[in-house]
Design a protein around this motif. Structure first.
Motif, PDB file in Angstrom:
ATOM      1  N   SER A 146      59.784   3.277  41.455  1.00  0.00           N
ATOM      2  CA  SER A 146      60.329   3.695  40.285  1.00  0.00           C
ATOM      3  C   SER A 146      60.223   2.982  39.080  1.00  0.00           C
ATOM      4  CB  SER A 146      61.605   4.161  40.931  1.00  0.00           C
ATOM      5  OG  SER A 146      61.835   4.913  41.898  1.00  0.00           O
ATOM      6  N   VAL A 147      60.391   1.901  39.328  1.00  0.00           N
ATOM      7  CA  VAL A 147      60.516   0.789  38.267  1.00  0.00           C
ATOM      8  C   VAL A 147      59.076   0.828  37.756  1.00  0.00           C
ATOM      9  CG1 VAL A 147      60.508  -1.626  37.402  1.00  0.00           C
ATOM     10  CG2 VAL A 147      62.367  -0.924  39.130  1.00  0.00           C
ATOM     11  N   VAL A 148      57.854   1.097  38.387  1.00  0.00           N
ATOM     12  CA  VAL A 148      56.480   0.910  37.677  1.00  0.00           C
ATOM     13  C   VAL A 148      56.462   2.300  36.955  1.00  0.00           C
ATOM     14  CG1 VAL A 148      54.164   1.312  38.479  1.00  0.00           C
ATOM     15  CG2 VAL A 148      55.468  -0.643  39.441  1.00  0.00           C
ATOM     16  N   ALA A 149      56.948   3.476  37.624  1.00  0.00           N
ATOM     17  CA  ALA A 149      56.788   4.640  36.914  1.00  0.00           C
ATOM     18  C   ALA A 149      57.542   4.859  35.742  1.00  0.00           C
ATOM     19  CB  ALA A 149      57.382   5.651  37.952  1.00  0.00           C
ATOM     20  N   ALA A 150      58.874   4.119  35.472  1.00  0.00           N
ATOM     21  CA  ALA A 150      59.610   3.997  34.442  1.00  0.00           C
ATOM     22  C   ALA A 150      58.929   3.141  33.451  1.00  0.00           C
ATOM     23  CB  ALA A 150      61.006   3.116  34.443  1.00  0.00           C
ATOM     24  N   LEU A 151      58.231   2.091  33.592  1.00  0.00           N
ATOM     25  CA  LEU A 151      57.587   1.073  32.775  1.00  0.00           C
ATOM     26  C   LEU A 151      56.311   2.100  32.021  1.00  0.00           C
ATOM     27  CD1 LEU A 151      57.691  -2.367  34.365  1.00  0.00           C
ATOM     28  CD2 LEU A 151      58.906  -1.556  32.252  1.00  0.00           C
ATOM     29  N   ILE A 152      55.682   2.713  33.065  1.00  0.00           N
ATOM     30  CA  ILE A 152      54.408   3.538  32.675  1.00  0.00           C
ATOM     31  C   ILE A 152      54.871   4.598  31.761  1.00  0.00           C
ATOM     32  CG2 ILE A 152      52.790   5.304  33.267  1.00  0.00           C
ATOM     33  CD1 ILE A 152      52.249   3.705  35.898  1.00  0.00           C
ATOM     34  N   PHE A 153      55.774   5.239  31.892  1.00  0.00           N
ATOM     35  CA  PHE A 153      56.284   6.233  31.085  1.00  0.00           C
ATOM     36  C   PHE A 153      56.544   5.514  29.553  1.00  0.00           C
ATOM     37  CE2 PHE A 153      60.024   8.361  29.159  1.00  0.00           C
ATOM     38  CZ  PHE A 153      59.325   9.922  29.112  1.00  0.00           C
ATOM     39  N   THR A 154      57.191   4.259  29.607  1.00  0.00           N
ATOM     40  CA  THR A 154      57.510   3.560  28.460  1.00  0.00           C
ATOM     41  C   THR A 154      56.280   3.508  27.576  1.00  0.00           C
ATOM     42  OG1 THR A 154      59.336   2.356  29.515  1.00  0.00           O
ATOM     43  CG2 THR A 154      58.510   1.574  27.361  1.00  0.00           C
ATOM     44  N   ILE A 155      55.237   2.902  28.398  1.00  0.00           N
ATOM     45  CA  ILE A 155      53.852   2.675  27.639  1.00  0.00           C
ATOM     46  C   ILE A 155      53.318   4.085  27.012  1.00  0.00           C
ATOM     47  CG2 ILE A 155      51.534   1.943  28.038  1.00  0.00           C
ATOM     48  CD1 ILE A 155      52.511   0.261  30.526  1.00  0.00           C
ATOM     49  N   LEU A 156      53.489   4.922  27.777  1.00  0.00           N
ATOM     50  CA  LEU A 156      53.045   6.429  27.467  1.00  0.00           C
ATOM     51  C   LEU A 156      53.642   7.103  26.350  1.00  0.00           C
ATOM     52  CD1 LEU A 156      51.016   8.686  28.398  1.00  0.00           C
ATOM     53  CD2 LEU A 156      52.981   9.686  29.499  1.00  0.00           C
ATOM     54  N   VAL A 157      55.003   6.779  26.094  1.00  0.00           N
ATOM     55  CA  VAL A 157      55.638   7.103  24.859  1.00  0.00           C
ATOM     56  C   VAL A 157      55.216   6.328  23.815  1.00  0.00           C
ATOM     57  CG1 VAL A 157      57.995   7.143  24.045  1.00  0.00           C
ATOM     58  CG2 VAL A 157      57.691   8.024  26.256  1.00  0.00           C
ATOM     59  N   CYS A 158      55.160   4.921  23.986  1.00  0.00           N
ATOM     60  CA  CYS A 158      54.974   4.120  22.738  1.00  0.00           C
ATOM     61  C   CYS A 158      53.576   4.538  22.064  1.00  0.00           C
ATOM     62  CB  CYS A 158      54.743   2.761  23.345  1.00  0.00           C
ATOM     63  SG  CYS A 158      56.398   2.130  23.598  1.00  0.00           S
ATOM     64  N   PHE A 159      52.445   4.661  23.028  1.00  0.00           N
ATOM     65  CA  PHE A 159      50.968   4.969  22.741  1.00  0.00           C
ATOM     66  C   PHE A 159      50.991   6.516  22.022  1.00  0.00           C
ATOM     67  CE2 PHE A 159      49.362   1.298  24.869  1.00  0.00           C
ATOM     68  CZ  PHE A 159      48.850   0.729  23.757  1.00  0.00           C
ATOM     69  N   SER A 160      51.883   7.292  22.643  1.00  0.00           N
ATOM     70  CA  SER A 160      51.892   8.798  22.172  1.00  0.00           C
ATOM     71  C   SER A 160      52.341   8.711  20.437  1.00  0.00           C
ATOM     72  CB  SER A 160      52.749   9.614  22.914  1.00  0.00           C
ATOM     73  OG  SER A 160      52.376   9.642  24.183  1.00  0.00           O
ATOM     74  N   PHE A 161      53.530   7.939  20.248  1.00  0.00           N
ATOM     75  CA  PHE A 161      54.078   7.586  18.776  1.00  0.00           C
ATOM     76  C   PHE A 161      52.689   6.937  18.000  1.00  0.00           C
ATOM     77  CE2 PHE A 161      55.308   4.701  15.831  1.00  0.00           C
ATOM     78  CZ  PHE A 161      56.183   5.501  14.909  1.00  0.00           C
ATOM     79  N   GLU A 162      51.975   6.054  18.504  1.00  0.00           N
ATOM     80  CA  GLU A 162      50.902   5.468  17.776  1.00  0.00           C
ATOM     81  C   GLU A 162      49.802   6.558  17.438  1.00  0.00           C
ATOM     82  OE1 GLU A 162      51.437   2.556  16.569  1.00  0.00           O
ATOM     83  OE2 GLU A 162      52.347   1.183  18.208  1.00  0.00           O
ATOM     84  N   ILE A 163      49.486   7.222  18.563  1.00  0.00           N
ATOM     85  CA  ILE A 163      48.363   8.245  18.416  1.00  0.00           C
ATOM     86  C   ILE A 163      48.819   9.116  17.169  1.00  0.00           C
ATOM     87  CG2 ILE A 163      47.263  10.067  19.204  1.00  0.00           C
ATOM     88  CD1 ILE A 163      46.384   8.569  21.663  1.00  0.00           C
ATOM     89  N   ILE A 164      49.923   9.742  17.311  1.00  0.00           N
ATOM     90  CA  ILE A 164      50.303  10.531  16.076  1.00  0.00           C
ATOM     91  C   ILE A 164      50.320  10.010  14.797  1.00  0.00           C
ATOM     92  CG2 ILE A 164      52.536  11.962  15.521  1.00  0.00           C
ATOM     93  CD1 ILE A 164      53.189  12.429  18.445  1.00  0.00           C
TER      94      ILE A 164
END
Length: 444
Positions: A175-193
């Motif tokens: 669960s901790v790993v999934a939460a951190l991956i979600f954080t990375i995903l959100v951050c890079f989604s912002f950067e790509i946009i």
């Protein structure tokens, strides 16, 4: 001559389950509901995906995007395809033979060969841990201005964080790993946009370009991307943690486990592909587009993102994703270290002792480099760590492909002709590319 049973295709008997404290601890529903079973098997793939998006990947992806635009997206795609095949073999070995890759090596090879493989694997895990430290340290400096030297010392604290979650249960770690991956995903989604990349050049970049091989610089970066993407310790890790699932240890039960574990692994690695591709796309859309083709450093990339994109949040999200990546890799590196030592040596250390030893081995060079050379030294250590991982990769892939292609060991689960040929082709490509990297690094 009577054919041996696959259950006795080993030199030694395996008497201890891998990661015994969490072995078969995650229940799998006995009902035939597809989604419930898939959810039960979801988790190990995410832990594996972490290794494919760790800080070691960042430098090669940034350099590739800045120098060659979207052209090397095809290399990330091919590397990810290699990873999907190899991780499938890894989980299959663990499920069918009820051994992790380290235990399998111990039970197959003579003690001397097994010992050499253990030493090489320990060096690779320390190199991986070094990359995790450097990523976390750089992120702490970018986010909070903490000096590099102090940041190295702070990373020791994660030993106690990991111990806390290990005691809670394996699902908590996932669960901790999934939460951190979600954080990375959100951050890079912002950067790509914010970077506004061009769609058609991206699609074109996924198609392999002969120029990649013709240009020596792009070929060299491509090897770096491959070496940073396919992580040797992940092959040991996956063959172990898949055994945390409480599936029936029968022919049908193992078929079911392989099916759902492969779905979990493939989907998770597809997510890792998106994040790796995102790093390269952002670098291409920002640095390459304005002619900054020499950007190849995490710190330089962070400094330039804000002025180019015109948003102060760009740098913050970049650093936050880097911190999440470093901490995520620390969690999986801890487990891999435990699996390798217990599997090869058939002995147990308390988790905090094992983690502390590994972390201290990595901290010493990181501390020396930070004191003498500062940020530049840590960046160079990051590159060195990826070279070490590339060298060790062959010594993990060859046994894995050999074991899963052996009918004595795998029985009805032995690799089919197409999968076996594909696996050996991938092995040959990886070995040849790593030999080229060694030659280019130390001889030419």
């Amino acid at each position: 001559m009577q054919k041996k049973k696959y259950s006795i295709g080993w030199r030694n008997e395996n008497k201890h389950p891998s990661l015994s404290e969490v072995f078969s601890s995650v229940s799998v529903p006995k009902q035939k509901g597809i989604w419930r079973k898939l959810f039960a098997f979801t988790g190990p793939g995410l832990l594996i995906a972490v290794g494919y998006m760790d800080p070691g990947n960042w430098a090669t992806d940034i350099a590739g995007g800045a120098k060659f635009g979207y052209m090397l997206l095809s290399v990330i795609f091919i590397s990810n395809f290699f990873a999907i095949i190899l991780q499938h073999l890894s989980l299959k070995l663990g499920i069918v033979c009820e051994r992790d890759l380290a235990q399998a090596c111990r039970d197959h090879y003579p003690p001397f060969i097994s010992f050499i493989l253990w030493i090489l694997c320990e060096i690779a895990i320390s190199a991986c841990d070094l990359a995790e430290i450097i990523g976390s340290v750089l992120a702490l400096k970018l986010l909070f201005g903490i000096p590099i030297t102090w940041g190295v010392l702070i990373t020791v604290i994660d030993v106690f964080i990991i111990l806390f979650f290990q005691k809670k249960g394996f699902r908590y770690i996932e669960s901790v790993v999934a939460a951190l991956i979600f954080t990375i995903l959100v951050c890079f989604s912002f950067e790509i946009i914010n970077s506004k990349p061009e769609i058609f050049p991206i699609l074109k970049g996924i198609i392999p370009n002969p120029e990649i091989i013709k240009n020596s610089h792009s070929f060299y970066i491509s090897i770096g991307i491959l070496g940073a993407t396919v992580m040797p310790h992940n092959l040991y890790l996956h063959s172990s943690i898949i055994q945390t699932r409480d599936y029936p240890r029968t022919i049908e039960g193992k078929k079911m486990a392989i099916k759902y574990a492969t779905i979990d692994s493939t989907l998770s690695l597809s997510l890792a592909f998106f994040i790796n591709a995102a790093i390269l796309i952002i670098s291409a859309a920002t640095f390459h587009k304005v002619g900054l083709t020499e950007v190849a450093d995490i710190m330089d990339a962070h400094k330039l993102l804000t002025p180019i994109l015109g948003s102060s949040l760009a740098g913050i999200f970049f650093a936050l994703a880097l911190l999440a990546s470093g901490q995520n890799s620390t969690l999986t590196g801890t487990l891999a270290g435990q699996i390798v030592m217990e599997g090869f040596l058939n002995i147990k250390f308390k988790p905090w002792i094992r983690r502390l030893i590994t972390r201290l081995i990595a901290i010493v060079p990181a501390m020396i480099a930070s004191i003498i050379y500062g940020e530049k030294g840590t960046a160079e250590l990051l590159i060195i760590s990826q070279i070490i991982l590339s060298i060790q990769l062959s010594f993990a892939i060859v046994p894995l492909v050999y074991f899963t292609g052996d009918s004595y060991k795998m029985g009805p689960f032995v690799n089919g002709p197409i999968l076996n040929i594909s696996a050996w082709l991938i092995t040959i490509i990886v070995v040849l590319l790593n030999l080229f990297l060694l030659y280019d690094t130390f001889i030419s």
